[in-house]
Design a protein around this motif. Structure first.
Motif, PDB file in Angstrom:
ATOM      1  N   MET A  37       0.841  -1.200   0.000  1.00  0.00           N
ATOM      2  CA  MET A  37       0.000   0.000   0.000  1.00  0.00           C
ATOM      3  C   MET A  37       0.876   1.249   0.000  1.00  0.00           C
ATOM      4  O   MET A  37       1.867   1.325   0.721  1.00  0.00           O
ATOM      5  CB  MET A  37      -0.887  -0.054   1.257  1.00  0.00           C
ATOM      6  CG  MET A  37      -1.740   1.150   1.528  1.00  0.00           C
ATOM      7  SD  MET A  37      -2.825   0.851   2.950  1.00  0.00           S
ATOM      8  CE  MET A  37      -1.616   0.543   4.258  1.00  0.00           C
ATOM      9  N   LEU A  38       0.519   2.222  -0.823  1.00  0.00           N
ATOM     10  CA  LEU A  38       1.275   3.466  -0.913  1.00  0.00           C
ATOM     11  C   LEU A  38       0.510   4.587  -0.210  1.00  0.00           C
ATOM     12  O   LEU A  38      -0.634   4.881  -0.551  1.00  0.00           O
ATOM     13  CB  LEU A  38       1.516   3.854  -2.374  1.00  0.00           C
ATOM     14  CG  LEU A  38       2.359   5.111  -2.604  1.00  0.00           C
ATOM     15  CD1 LEU A  38       3.787   4.900  -2.094  1.00  0.00           C
ATOM     16  CD2 LEU A  38       2.369   5.503  -4.083  1.00  0.00           C
ATOM     17  N   LEU A  39       1.161   5.176   0.789  1.00  0.00           N
ATOM     18  CA  LEU A  39       0.589   6.321   1.498  1.00  0.00           C
ATOM     19  C   LEU A  39       1.471   7.536   1.263  1.00  0.00           C
ATOM     20  O   LEU A  39       2.596   7.426   0.766  1.00  0.00           O
ATOM     21  CB  LEU A  39       0.502   6.030   2.998  1.00  0.00           C
ATOM     22  CG  LEU A  39      -0.307   4.812   3.442  1.00  0.00           C
ATOM     23  CD1 LEU A  39      -0.289   4.693   4.957  1.00  0.00           C
ATOM     24  CD2 LEU A  39      -1.738   4.879   2.940  1.00  0.00           C
ATOM     25  N   HIS A  40       0.968   8.691   1.641  1.00  0.00           N
ATOM     26  CA  HIS A  40       1.761   9.922   1.572  1.00  0.00           C
ATOM     27  C   HIS A  40       1.650  10.626   2.923  1.00  0.00           C
ATOM     28  O   HIS A  40       0.557  11.018   3.336  1.00  0.00           O
ATOM     29  CB  HIS A  40       1.263  10.833   0.454  1.00  0.00           C
ATOM     30  CG  HIS A  40       1.616  10.336  -0.910  1.00  0.00           C
ATOM     31  ND1 HIS A  40       0.899   9.338  -1.542  1.00  0.00           N
ATOM     32  CD2 HIS A  40       2.638  10.669  -1.765  1.00  0.00           C
ATOM     33  CE1 HIS A  40       1.438   9.096  -2.728  1.00  0.00           C
ATOM     34  NE2 HIS A  40       2.488   9.881  -2.885  1.00  0.00           N
ATOM     35  N   PHE A  41       2.779  10.724   3.605  1.00  0.00           N
ATOM     36  CA  PHE A  41       2.828  11.471   4.859  1.00  0.00           C
ATOM     37  C   PHE A  41       3.387  12.847   4.524  1.00  0.00           C
ATOM     38  O   PHE A  41       4.594  13.030   4.389  1.00  0.00           O
ATOM     39  CB  PHE A  41       3.714  10.769   5.878  1.00  0.00           C
ATOM     40  CG  PHE A  41       3.184   9.422   6.320  1.00  0.00           C
ATOM     41  CD1 PHE A  41       1.864   9.062   6.103  1.00  0.00           C
ATOM     42  CD2 PHE A  41       4.016   8.500   6.960  1.00  0.00           C
ATOM     43  CE1 PHE A  41       1.376   7.829   6.500  1.00  0.00           C
ATOM     44  CE2 PHE A  41       3.531   7.275   7.362  1.00  0.00           C
ATOM     45  CZ  PHE A  41       2.207   6.935   7.131  1.00  0.00           C
TER      46      PHE A  41
END
Length: 408
Positions: A67-71
């Motif tokens: 899964m790709l998230l952006h913080f």
């Protein structure tokens, strides 16, 4: 009048940001991993709870084990299954061998000159091999049997004394003292638990674990770094750094001024300071943080595991009774309460309890982040260099695919 002008401006800016994200998603031809919708500026940070490993696992139920998230501005790849973790850490090991430059590391670990956070390369390989050979090898661990026996016997005396007087006993404090005393003796030359500075040191152990495993806002959104100062994170970081640094400085200075070397890890590291190997220079400040790594690694992980195992045994009295019976009946050391390594070898249920404790409660629920240094295609997904990689060990060890429907 000013509010009438400002409101449309803010609305326009937000609309443009959302439109930009939409264009990026439709225009690009690369195949990105599944990703939840993110907010402008903060990305997916709002989806993290006080227990990030739990919230990341919940998201993985919907978006999958890759899964790709952006913080904020930082892309973060979250791995939540053993198969994908194998691909990351075995197949693409060299591409994710580096650590990201984190705020905590920069301020607390001298910019990453220790073992856990230093960049992958000759320096890291050199100091890692020194620590493994002189502290972590099987031969060295076996040589510390006498130290463990002495410290465990002292702990059991404390428990026996408290039980005979029916006085309460802080088991967490006792386990912390045991692990720190054993680690101190084998790596620092002597234990420091009776010193006044050690009391504050113990209080800071939990704090630094939380700092290393946290997600500071300023790390991902520099313009909001003031929030870290406001919520006290910067003060905690400074306090922990001074506490740990002060103790390590004292330990190193004691060894420098000692008449006779004790031939522990500190002495070995100090001998490296006076020599260069393959052009690698180990500075005095580096030694302090390498020793700190060994101390924290030997103390916090063992202490956290022991505390969780005792918690689970108290929750499950039938299991505790079965374990007690095995320990009492399979001992070969007579009336002595201490159980030797030879005794433990035959205790299958004890080993099962320890393994289950590690499975359910890994000391580091989220493994130390890695940094992708090259573009990589992982299971059909394109992941760009510069992406941080987080392996959710807590989720993997409760995955029903690997462990069955009763994984909890």
């Amino acid at each position: 009048m000013e509010m009438i002008i400002i409101s449309p401006c803010l609305t326009t800016i937000l609309a443009l940001l959302l439109f930009k994200q939409l264009l990026e998603r439709t225009a690009t031809k690369i195949n990105l991993p599944p990703s939840p919708w993110r907010l402008p500026v903060i990305g997916n940070l709002h989806q993290l709870s006080l227990h990030p490993h739990r919230s990341l696992r919940s998201l993985s139920f919907r978006y999958g084990p890759l899964m790709l998230l952006h913080f904020g501005r930082v892309p973060v790849l979250v791995v939540s299954s053993s198969d994908v973790a194998h691909d990351i850490m075995k197949t693409h090991d060299f591409k994710v061998a580096n650590r990201p430059k984190l705020k905590v590391v920069e301020k607390f670990m001298n910019g990453g000159r220790d073992v856990a956070f230093s960049p992958y390369g000759e320096y890291w390989r050199h100091i890692k091999s020194v620590c493994v050979i002189h502290l972590l090898s099987k031969k060295m661990v076996q040589s510390f049997e006498k130290v463990r026996e002495e410290e465990i016997s002292l702990m059991m005396e404390s428990v026996e004394k408290a039980s005979s007087s029916t006085s309460p006993l802080n088991l967490s404090e006792l386990l912390m003292t045991l692990t720190s005393d054993v680690t101190s003796r084998v790596s620092l030359g002597r234990k420091h638990s009776n010193e006044e500075s050690m009391s504050e040191f113990k209080n800071q152990v939990r704090a630094i674990m939380e700092l290393v495993g946290g997600f500071p806002v300023g790390e991902y959104i520099p313009c909001l770094a003031w929030i870290d100062k406001l919520n006290g994170l910067d003060d905690k970081l400074k306090e922990s750094s001074e506490t740990f640094g002060g103790l390590m400085d004292k330990v190193v200075q004691e060894h420098v001024e000692a008449d006779k070397p004790t031939h522990d890890l500190v002495d070995i590291m100090l001998s490296l300071e006076r020599q260069k190997k393959n052009g690698i220079e180990v500075r005095r400040s580096d030694i302090k943080f390498i020793i700190l790594d060994m101390f924290l690694g030997g103390t916090t992980t063992t202490y956290a595991l022991l505390e969780w195992i005792m918690t689970e045994l108290i929750r499950h009295p039938v299991r505790m009774k079965k374990l007690q019976e095995e320990i009492r009946t399979k001992a070969t050391s007579g009336t002595n309460l201490y159980r030797s390594q030879e005794d433990v070898e035959g205790m299958k249920y004890l080993k099962a309890v320890i393994k289950e404790g590690l499975r359910l409660h890994p000391p580091f629920p989220l493994l130390v982040p890695r940094l992708l240094t090259e573009d990589v295609n992982l299971r059909g997904c394109d992941i760009a260099a510069g992406t941080q990689v987080i392996v959710n060990a807590w989720a993997i060890q409760r995955d029903t695919v690997s462990w069955g429907t009763d994984a909890e």
